[in-house]
Every structure is written in C-alpha cells, then in structure tokens.
Design a protein around this motif. Sequence first.
Motif, PDB file in Angstrom:
ATOM      1  N   ARG A   1      70.420  14.201 -71.337  1.00  0.00           N
ATOM      2  CA  ARG A   1      69.304  13.496 -70.695  1.00  0.00           C
ATOM      3  C   ARG A   1      69.137  12.100 -71.252  1.00  0.00           C
ATOM      4  O   ARG A   1      69.024  11.126 -70.491  1.00  0.00           O
ATOM      5  N   ASN A   2      69.137  11.943 -72.555  1.00  0.00           N
ATOM      6  CA  ASN A   2      68.975  10.625 -73.149  1.00  0.00           C
ATOM      7  C   ASN A   2      70.155   9.711 -72.838  1.00  0.00           C
ATOM      8  O   ASN A   2      69.987   8.517 -72.603  1.00  0.00           O
ATOM      9  N   SER A   3      71.371  10.267 -72.829  1.00  0.00           N
ATOM     10  CA  SER A   3      72.554   9.467 -72.544  1.00  0.00           C
ATOM     11  C   SER A   3      72.574   9.006 -71.092  1.00  0.00           C
ATOM     12  O   SER A   3      72.907   7.853 -70.797  1.00  0.00           O
ATOM     13  N   LEU A   4      72.216   9.892 -70.180  1.00  0.00           N
ATOM     14  CA  LEU A   4      72.240   9.539 -68.765  1.00  0.00           C
ATOM     15  C   LEU A   4      71.243   8.430 -68.431  1.00  0.00           C
ATOM     16  O   LEU A   4      71.455   7.674 -67.478  1.00  0.00           O
ATOM     17  N   MET A   5      70.151   8.335 -69.186  1.00  0.00           N
ATOM     18  CA  MET A   5      69.176   7.270 -68.936  1.00  0.00           C
ATOM     19  C   MET A   5      69.851   5.903 -69.004  1.00  0.00           C
ATOM     20  O   MET A   5      69.595   5.017 -68.177  1.00  0.00           O
ATOM     21  N   LEU A   6      70.718   5.723 -69.979  1.00  0.00           N
ATOM     22  CA  LEU A   6      71.416   4.445 -70.120  1.00  0.00           C
ATOM     23  C   LEU A   6      72.353   4.211 -68.948  1.00  0.00           C
ATOM     24  O   LEU A   6      72.429   3.106 -68.399  1.00  0.00           O
TER      25      LEU A   6
END
Length: 453
Positions: free
Chosen positions: A76-81
Amino acid sequence: MIKSTFRQRIDARSLIVYRNIVESILLKGAGVLIGFLTVTLTVQYISVKDFGIWMTITYLTSWFSLVDVSFGNGLRNSLMLFFDTGDDEQAKKYVSTLYFLSGMVALLLCVVFGIIHFFLDWTLLLNIDSNQPALINTIITYTLLSFSIQLLLKPINSILLADQRASAVAGILFFVNLLIISIIYIASIVLHESLLVIAHIYNVVPVLVYGGVSVYYFRTTYSRLGPGITHIDVTLIPKLITVSGQFFFLQLISVIVFTSGGLFISYYLGSDSVAPYSIANKYFSVLPFIYGIFITPYWSAFTDAYLKQDTAWIQATIRRLNLICVATAGLALLMLVVAQPVFSVWIGTKIYIPTSLAIWLTAYVISFIFLSNYNYFVNGVGQIKPLVHASLAGIVLYFPLNYVLFRFTDAGATSVVIAGTIWNCYLLIVCMRQYRQIMTRLNHKPAVYALQD
C-alpha cells in the motif's frame, strides 16, 4: 455535497478523504447493524457453549490473518508513490510479486495446518470443553485453511486503499457480511442447530466474494496492474520482505494484544467464559469501528502529504482528529451508562455481562481511538522502526501482566481488558513522540521514501 458546500475551504486531498468517509459511513454503519444481528441470529441458532467455542476459533484465526495485512501494508505505501508518478509498469511488478509471495505463504500455511491436524489437539491447547473434540479440531483446521486461501485474494484491498478508495473496501466487507447473515437466517429456518454449518458459512462466503471481486477489478479498473507470472520480479522480494517484515511484526504484536483476549480467557478460565467478553467487546467495539471509518482514509492521505512535505496539512489534520476523539470519548461514556439495558434487550438473560468489564472496556476504547491518530500517521509515513523497537520491549511485559492479573486478582475476564488499556497508553506515548520527531525532520527527500525503513 461537501465540495459544493465548502468549495473554497477544502483542499483536494481532504476532499478525497471526506468523500471516502461519507461513502463508508453508509456501508460500515449498515455493517455494524448487520454485525449485531449476526450475533443475535448465531446465539439463537446454536447453543451458548457452541457460540463461545466459535468465538474462540475466530480469535485464533485472527492471529494468522495478520500475514495478509502486513504484506498488504507494505504494498500500500509503495503503490502510493507509483500512483503519484504514473509508473504502472513498476506497480504491476510489485503487485505480481506480492501475489506470488502471498500464494507461497498461503500454500505453506495450508500444508502446515494440514499436517498438524493429525498431531495437535486444539481442544486441549485452547481449553475448549466439548463432547465432540474430533469435530471441533476439524472445524478449526478447516477455518485455518480458509483463512490461508484468503491470503491470496485480499491484496486487492491494499490496491484500493493505496488508490484512496477506502469506501470500496468497506463495500466489499459489507457484501460479505450481508451474505453471511442472509445465509445464517436461512439456515436457522431449514437446518438443525450445527456449529459445522456456521463454519461453512463464515469460511466459504469470503473466499467466493474476494475471488469474484479480484477478478472484476483486474479486468476493469486495474487491468493495467493485473498480476502475471511474467511480471514477477524476484529482486523485489527482499525489499518487500524488509518493509512488510516490519509491518508483519507490528501486526503480530497488535493481534496478540488486541484480538487475543478470547484466547487468554479460554486458556485461563475456560471457553464458557469467552461469551460474556465477546458480547461486551462487540458492543463497545462499535466506537473503534465507527472511528475507523474516519481514520482509515487518512493512512494514504498522510503518505501523500509526507511525500509532498505538506506539514501544514498534517498538523491541522492531527489537531482535528484529536478533537473528534474527545467527542468520541463522550459517546463511550454514554454507551457505558446505557450498557446493561442494551445488553438486556440485545441478548436477554442468557449471558450476564459484569459492570466492571463494561467500565474497563470503556477505558480501553477511549485509549485506543486516541492511539489510532498517531499510529496511522507513523504507519502512513513508513517510519516504523522506533515503533517496532517499542513494541518488542512492551510485549515482553504483556504476557506476565496478563498472568499476574488472571492468577493473583479477581478481575477474571476483565484482566485482558486492563492489560490492553495499559498497552494502548504505552503505545500512545511512543507514537506521539515519534510524530513530533518526524515533523521536525520532514525535509527528507520524497524520492527515497517508498521503501525506506
């Protein structure tokens, strides 16, 4: 409605958050009602003893569901970027690799649970009193296998959350619960009392729904991110494991503290004592559940604000959330005042809920919602190492604390709530300190954010 009313006052990021909140209120509000009705129908359909056994099984399986959550949080955090930069190719690699990892873990768990079924007596381990221990052991293994399969299907939730579509996740859960209560109602009419039927309903419905939802989204909205064997990048596995490993540890600790109450009560007092705790916990968990409607969209919003170094938005948001917590604490006290009349109408006289248990659950809820604000911020920005270290130190004392409360006090089932409240206060202090430190050094380069820590 929000946009037209506050056109000049709400920024785009907050507008997305509020839209998710408004949409989720309807779905999760209906979900709370369905949850209460499901408990009522289940208690009417099966005996109180079987209900306590099923709650114990539910608490056990929640320990293993953390694998899905921890892997999903890392993605989830990686996909935000990647959503911010439009890098669909890299996002597709991460999604495919995550599904590969989830599949391997699911397969491993299925094999492990299948093997230990022949060697481990769950009824003895969990102190479950039943005249059909073989059936209970089979149901536990069956439920664990179902949760393992769900590991392969639930990463779609993380994709939706990264895309700031928390209301869509709420919609999926609402549909699952709606099907469950509908089938339980039909079963109570046409079938005889059976714990095995309850297990079938709770285990099969989520697998079918999440499987269907995943196929739908990857053929429509997220067709560009659909997982494929050719897009699995084994070089990403160490990075995903490093990030997800820390989330995994935090989720492990959270599950032990927040959802193990029924297991501790069953172990120390017997499964018959689980039912009063489960009912009272279900009642008071309404507030954390409702507050979760407000706080869930903020995880990805905090990530976005951190990437863009929007400190003014972060600080204003934290202040606003704390004010909401004060109002929520007032509602918790009101729920305490009317608790016993509500229990009488809801459950009747079959299960007695001690007043002391209700009082401590109120304290637990208030401490939990204040913790949520800072915990979501720390997780959203990915700076979780200090939280990992603090949790490791705290969990060393958590088990002895429960032991002392159960063995040397008359608190009974309330022991786990007292220990949980102390835990919440401890983590609140840690997260507030981490929040202040992050805000003072928010000059980190956004480009190196996604997989740091």
